[in-house]
Design an enzyme around this catalytic site. Structure first.
Site, PDB file in Angstrom:
ATOM      1  N   LYS A  53      34.546  51.051  65.195  1.00  0.00           N
ATOM      2  CA  LYS A  53      35.742  51.484  65.934  1.00  0.00           C
ATOM      3  C   LYS A  53      36.919  51.715  64.993  1.00  0.00           C
ATOM      4  CE  LYS A  53      38.667  47.637  67.267  1.00  0.00           C
ATOM      5  NZ  LYS A  53      39.546  47.158  68.342  1.00  0.00           N
ATOM      6  N   ASN A  54      36.980  50.997  63.870  1.00  0.00           N
ATOM      7  CA  ASN A  54      38.117  51.133  62.962  1.00  0.00           C
ATOM      8  C   ASN A  54      38.102  52.429  62.165  1.00  0.00           C
ATOM      9  OD1 ASN A  54      39.269  48.742  63.787  1.00  0.00           O
ATOM     10  ND2 ASN A  54      38.428  47.533  62.104  1.00  0.00           N
ATOM     11  N   CYS A 149      45.919  43.105  69.635  1.00  0.00           N
ATOM     12  CA  CYS A 149      45.633  41.672  69.564  1.00  0.00           C
ATOM     13  C   CYS A 149      46.872  40.903  69.108  1.00  0.00           C
ATOM     14  CB  CYS A 149      44.483  41.408  68.594  1.00  0.00           C
ATOM     15  SG  CYS A 149      42.879  42.011  69.159  1.00  0.00           S
ATOM     16  N   ARG A 154      52.587  42.132  62.534  1.00  0.00           N
ATOM     17  CA  ARG A 154      51.771  43.253  62.078  1.00  0.00           C
ATOM     18  C   ARG A 154      52.646  44.503  62.089  1.00  0.00           C
ATOM     19  NH1 ARG A 154      46.458  43.458  65.623  1.00  0.00           N
ATOM     20  NH2 ARG A 154      45.557  44.379  63.751  1.00  0.00           N
ATOM     21  N   PRO A 155      53.609  44.601  61.164  1.00  0.00           N
ATOM     22  CA  PRO A 155      54.569  45.695  61.201  1.00  0.00           C
ATOM     23  C   PRO A 155      53.937  47.032  60.835  1.00  0.00           C
ATOM     24  CG  PRO A 155      54.836  44.429  59.190  1.00  0.00           C
ATOM     25  CD  PRO A 155      53.838  43.686  60.029  1.00  0.00           C
ATOM     26  N   ASP A 337      38.270  40.189  60.239  1.00  0.00           N
ATOM     27  CA  ASP A 337      37.639  40.244  61.557  1.00  0.00           C
ATOM     28  C   ASP A 337      36.442  39.306  61.684  1.00  0.00           C
ATOM     29  OD1 ASP A 337      39.519  42.157  61.999  1.00  0.00           O
ATOM     30  OD2 ASP A 337      38.151  43.663  62.792  1.00  0.00           O
ATOM     31  N   VAL A 359      45.445  38.007  55.342  1.00  0.00           N
ATOM     32  CA  VAL A 359      45.654  39.320  55.945  1.00  0.00           C
ATOM     33  C   VAL A 359      46.573  39.230  57.156  1.00  0.00           C
ATOM     34  CG1 VAL A 359      44.531  41.311  57.025  1.00  0.00           C
ATOM     35  CG2 VAL A 359      43.436  40.165  55.087  1.00  0.00           C
ATOM     36  N   ARG A 430      37.218  45.433  74.156  1.00  0.00           N
ATOM     37  CA  ARG A 430      37.972  46.230  73.199  1.00  0.00           C
ATOM     38  C   ARG A 430      37.166  46.460  71.926  1.00  0.00           C
ATOM     39  NH1 ARG A 430      43.277  44.567  71.209  1.00  0.00           N
ATOM     40  NH2 ARG A 430      43.011  46.636  70.297  1.00  0.00           N
TER      41      ARG A 430
END
Length: 462
Positions: A53-54, A149, A154-155, A337, A359, A430
């Site tokens: 998906k990424n 999420c 997470r800018p 992940d 991360v 998701r």
């Protein structure tokens, strides 16, 4: 082509789709689901890993760069893909998602808006990746800050700073980014962090820029490499993917293409951990062993037998697991992940294991629920210490919104004594088409059904 969102446009009607259109409303609008797991059953058999998906999501966004038709194969039919499909349709693209063939066909010939639906943008972080293509092809965007999420800060500063460096004017007002550019220009852009989504967004923008763009400290993730290959198939000229220095020569026009998504290393890594966790023996098909290497190395260190071929990885659990230390880093480091599943595996290993997350700073909330299930875990900031082995016990847990945390607690249920009940399980769609069904196919005892009412017996701030 330059235009303004205020200009009238009839636009195309929404395309027919072979999936239920209501399914595209995302996990937030789905009926609440409860999963019930009975632990103690080893996973055995073979598992075919879906497309990543990424890379599928930015590939879908990249289709906005051309007015020609693009076809993406090996597409996972998950909530995030459905939301991205809805987002592109709302902008005016024609999107046909074929669930049976796992393909999506996108034609962005009649894009009529530069303002992505904020409700859709709030559902996933990857939605912000339409901004690079919109800015490059149409000269503007108005986009809300993305959701997704709940994983700490997470800018999108990498994306915004890069757009400004290429000549765009960007302003933030009431939570919405407004960007305009008569043209984008090739520049040397230094990323203060090798964000893979930021790198992907800037790559897409640079393909239609005037001149040569150099991205320094770029992400080296396999999904970035795969996106570059997709863009190259559209006619883009890009060099250096897979390294921290990527160069892009802008073109005046890109074309349609057909491409196949790479296997999902995050799903594959999670299933590898699940096999080791349950004392199982699982062969992962349709994988890239080199992409799974960071996980495979850690599993071998814990005593797991990992056997690789060109397109498969077999994971055979040992009689006892040994402790290990994991540093979560951008690729080729250990993937964030798979950090949460690895944290569960550590509870069953002999000795003291540690995880340092470098991360995302808010990705260890699932540890609270592991503690409630009997794990011996201590967390200080982004560092966790896990002492094992410990017998986990089934609990009734109301899950929060994190694919990683939900998946990890699902795995915990596989080895817990008794019955584990997970509320809020619909959010796992998701990232997984049918996680419960996949695990059941490998021997797990897991069922799903409607969630009757909210229950908070052991909250999981994941």
């Amino acid at each position: 082509m330059r235009w303004h969102a205020s200009e009238p446009s009839s636009g195309p009607a929404e395309a027919e789709s072979t999936v239920d259109p209501d399914a595209g409303r995302g996990a937030h609008d789905e009926q609440p689901i409860r999963a019930t797991i009975v632990g103690g059953h080893p996973l055995r058999g073979s598992y075919r890993t879906p497309g990543a998906k990424n890379v599928v999501l930015p590939m879908m966004a990249a289709c906005l760069l051309t007015d020609e038709t693009c076809v993406i194969q090996n597409v996972p039919i998950i909530s995030d893909v459905l939301v991205m499909s809805d987002l592109l349709r709302q902008l005016g693209a024609e999107v046909v998602l074929n669930a049976d063939e796992h393909t999506v066909t996108i034609t962005a010939a009649d894009v009529r808006s530069s303002s992505p639906d904020p409700d859709l943008v709030q559902r996933m972080r990857a939605s912000f990746q339409v901004t690079g293509p919109l800015l490059a092809r149409f000269g503007r965007f108005d986009c809300a800050a993305p959701g997704g999420c709940q994983l700490g800060a997470r800018p999108v500063s990498v994306d915004i700073t890069g757009f400004q460096g290429m000549g765009a004017t960007v302003a933030l007002a009431q939570g919405v980014f407004h960007a305009e550019a008569d043209a984008l220009y090739g520049r040397r852009i230094y990323l203060d962090y090798p964000s893979h989504t930021g790198t992907q967004n800037l790559l897409m923008a640079a393909t239609l820029a005037d001149g040569y763009t150099t991205i320094v400290h770029a992400s080296r993730e396999p999904e970035v490499v795969a996106l570059v290959q997709f863009l190259r198939g559209m006619g883009a000229e890009i060099h250096g993917e897979g390294t921290s220095l990527i160069g892009v020569q802008g073109r005046s026009h890109l074309y349609g293409t057909v491409a196949r998504a790479i296997p999902d290393r995050m799903v594959g890594g999670t299933m590898a951990v699940a096999a080791a966790l349950t004392g199982g023996d699982v062969e992962l098909l349709n994988v890239r062993p080199d992409h799974l290497e960071p996980v495979s190395v850690q599993l071998r260190e814990m005593g797991v037998d990992v056997i690789e071929t060109n397109r498969s990885v077999r994971v055979v659990a040992p009689d006892t697991l040994g402790a290990t230390d994991v540093q979560v880093m951008p690729f080729p480091g250990f993937p964030t992940d798979v950090q949460a599943p690895m944290g569960v595996l550590m509870t069953q290993a002999y000795g003291v294991s540690t995880i340092v997350e470098r991360v995302f700073d808010g990705s260890m909330g699932y540890m609270d629920s592991l503690t409630a299930m009997g794990a011996d875990v201590s967390v200080q900031g982004t560092r966790a210490v896990v002492r094992g082995p410990r017998q986990l016990h089934g609990r009734h847990i109301d899950l929060e919104h994190s694919i990683r945390g939900m998946t990890a607690l699902t795995l915990a249920g596989l080895v817990a004594e008794g019955e584990t009940v997970l509320d809020g399980f619909e959010f796992v769609r998701r990232g997984y088409e049918d996680l419960a069904g996949d695990l059941r196919g490998l021997g797990a005892v897991i069922s799903t059904g409607p969630q009757a009412a909210p229950v908070r017996r052991a909250a999981a701030a994941v």
